[in-house]
Write a protein that holds these residues in place. Sequence first.
Motif, short mmCIF file in Angstrom:
data_model
loop_
_atom_site.label_atom_id
_atom_site.label_comp_id
_atom_site.label_asym_id
_atom_site.label_seq_id
_atom_site.Cartn_x
_atom_site.Cartn_y
_atom_site.Cartn_z
N SER A 31 37.31 36.89 35.02
CA SER A 31 37.41 35.70 35.62
C SER A 31 38.31 35.45 36.76
O SER A 31 38.24 34.88 37.73
CB SER A 31 37.21 34.38 34.80
N GLN A 32 39.70 35.69 36.29
CA GLN A 32 40.71 35.66 37.02
C GLN A 32 40.73 36.45 38.34
O GLN A 32 41.30 35.99 39.33
CB GLN A 32 41.89 35.95 36.22
N LEU A 33 40.10 37.56 38.36
CA LEU A 33 40.09 38.35 39.10
C LEU A 33 39.30 37.95 40.25
O LEU A 33 39.34 37.88 41.50
CB LEU A 33 39.72 39.70 38.79
N HIS A 34 38.00 37.32 39.87
CA HIS A 34 37.12 36.64 40.42
C HIS A 34 37.51 35.43 41.46
O HIS A 34 37.57 35.33 42.59
CB HIS A 34 35.85 36.14 39.72
N THR A 35 38.60 34.80 40.87
CA THR A 35 39.09 33.63 41.24
C THR A 35 40.06 33.84 42.49
O THR A 35 40.07 33.55 43.46
CB THR A 35 39.62 32.72 40.33
N GLY A 89 46.40 42.74 55.76
CA GLY A 89 46.98 42.83 54.65
C GLY A 89 46.17 42.30 53.56
O GLY A 89 46.07 42.75 52.23
N LEU A 90 45.85 41.18 53.66
CA LEU A 90 45.01 40.21 52.93
C LEU A 90 43.56 41.10 52.36
O LEU A 90 43.21 41.09 51.36
CB LEU A 90 44.59 38.92 53.30
N GLU A 91 43.24 41.73 53.44
CA GLU A 91 41.75 42.72 53.47
C GLU A 91 42.08 43.68 52.50
O GLU A 91 41.16 44.22 51.62
CB GLU A 91 41.26 42.92 54.72
N GLU A 92 43.30 44.34 52.50
CA GLU A 92 43.77 45.47 51.68
C GLU A 92 43.76 45.14 50.37
O GLU A 92 43.40 45.84 49.41
CB GLU A 92 44.94 46.17 52.35
N VAL A 93 44.45 43.96 50.13
CA VAL A 93 44.51 43.38 48.84
C VAL A 93 43.41 43.15 47.86
O VAL A 93 42.91 43.37 46.82
CB VAL A 93 45.43 42.27 48.75
N ILE A 94 42.40 42.53 48.91
CA ILE A 94 40.98 42.25 48.46
C ILE A 94 40.15 43.45 47.92
O ILE A 94 39.97 43.60 47.06
CB ILE A 94 40.16 41.40 49.37
N SER A 95 40.45 44.56 48.83
CA SER A 95 39.77 45.74 48.63
C SER A 95 40.36 46.30 47.05
O SER A 95 39.40 46.62 46.42
CB SER A 95 39.87 46.45 49.74
N ALA A 100 39.52 46.98 41.05
CA ALA A 100 40.18 46.55 39.67
C ALA A 100 38.97 45.80 39.02
O ALA A 100 38.84 46.08 37.91
CB ALA A 100 41.51 45.69 39.91
N LEU A 101 38.32 44.89 39.65
CA LEU A 101 37.24 44.29 39.15
C LEU A 101 36.15 45.09 38.72
O LEU A 101 35.71 44.95 37.49
CB LEU A 101 36.66 43.19 40.15
N GLU A 102 35.91 46.12 39.44
CA GLU A 102 34.63 46.97 39.06
C GLU A 102 35.13 47.99 37.77
O GLU A 102 34.45 48.19 36.90
CB GLU A 102 34.49 48.02 40.33
N ARG A 103 36.64 48.26 37.74
CA ARG A 103 36.98 49.04 36.51
C ARG A 103 36.95 48.15 35.34
O ARG A 103 36.45 48.49 34.17
CB ARG A 103 38.54 49.47 36.90
N LYS A 104 37.36 46.93 35.72
CA LYS A 104 37.35 45.89 34.38
C LYS A 104 35.80 45.68 34.02
O LYS A 104 35.55 45.52 32.69
CB LYS A 104 37.93 44.24 34.77
N GLU A 107 34.82 48.59 32.08
CA GLU A 107 35.58 48.74 30.82
C GLU A 107 34.91 47.89 29.81
O GLU A 107 34.75 48.01 28.60
CB GLU A 107 36.82 48.25 30.90
N MET A 108 34.39 46.56 30.26
CA MET A 108 33.78 45.55 29.36
C MET A 108 32.49 45.97 29.00
O MET A 108 32.00 45.79 27.86
CB MET A 108 33.52 44.22 30.19
N VAL A 109 31.53 46.73 29.94
CA VAL A 109 30.37 47.01 29.59
C VAL A 109 30.47 48.15 28.52
O VAL A 109 29.56 48.27 27.57
CB VAL A 109 29.45 47.79 30.73
N ASP A 110 31.29 49.32 28.48
CA ASP A 110 31.73 50.08 27.63
C ASP A 110 31.98 49.45 26.17
O ASP A 110 31.78 49.71 25.17
CB ASP A 110 32.86 51.04 28.01
N PHE A 111 33.03 48.50 26.22
CA PHE A 111 33.37 47.69 25.22
C PHE A 111 32.15 47.05 24.53
O PHE A 111 31.98 47.18 23.08
CB PHE A 111 34.33 46.77 25.59
N GLU A 112 31.17 46.32 25.48
CA GLU A 112 29.97 45.84 24.58
C GLU A 112 29.11 46.77 23.97
O GLU A 112 28.42 46.58 22.91
CB GLU A 112 29.12 45.04 25.97
#
Length: 149
Positions: A31-35, A89-95, A100-104, A107-112
Amino acid sequence: MMTSKGEGDVKEPVNEQAVANLYGTMRSEISQLHTKITELEMEVSEHSLVVGAIQPLDPSRRCYRMIGGVLVERTIKEVLPAVQHNKAGLEEVISRLNEALERKKKEMVDFEAKYKIRIRKPENNVKDDSSKKEGSAQGVLVGPAGADE
């Protein structure tokens, strides 16, 4: 010989409550990453508006830029490259945040899957409440004046 706890220390939940807490933490991180991604995308949008507004103007024209809370007078020739650089620079950070969001998420799907977690849908109490209130929410029917006589 002493070994540090940090070596190979995988946080394995010990009970259902620990699993639930860890899962809640993972959801919170997502949620924090989405925000943050949404916030940065808004900034990129603002940078695009500024670039679009000042690009066609005379490069020697003066403009103002806010730097660290201080309004500074510059020329468009000085400001435009800086705004474009900040946008890139902002576009690079968003990328990176999207990666990181996809990894998380993975990770959550694997945890589930590992702990067989299923999300319960909240009960639809709205329908029950509306049917209970239906009788009391009805209006009063009034006949034409003088009909009681």
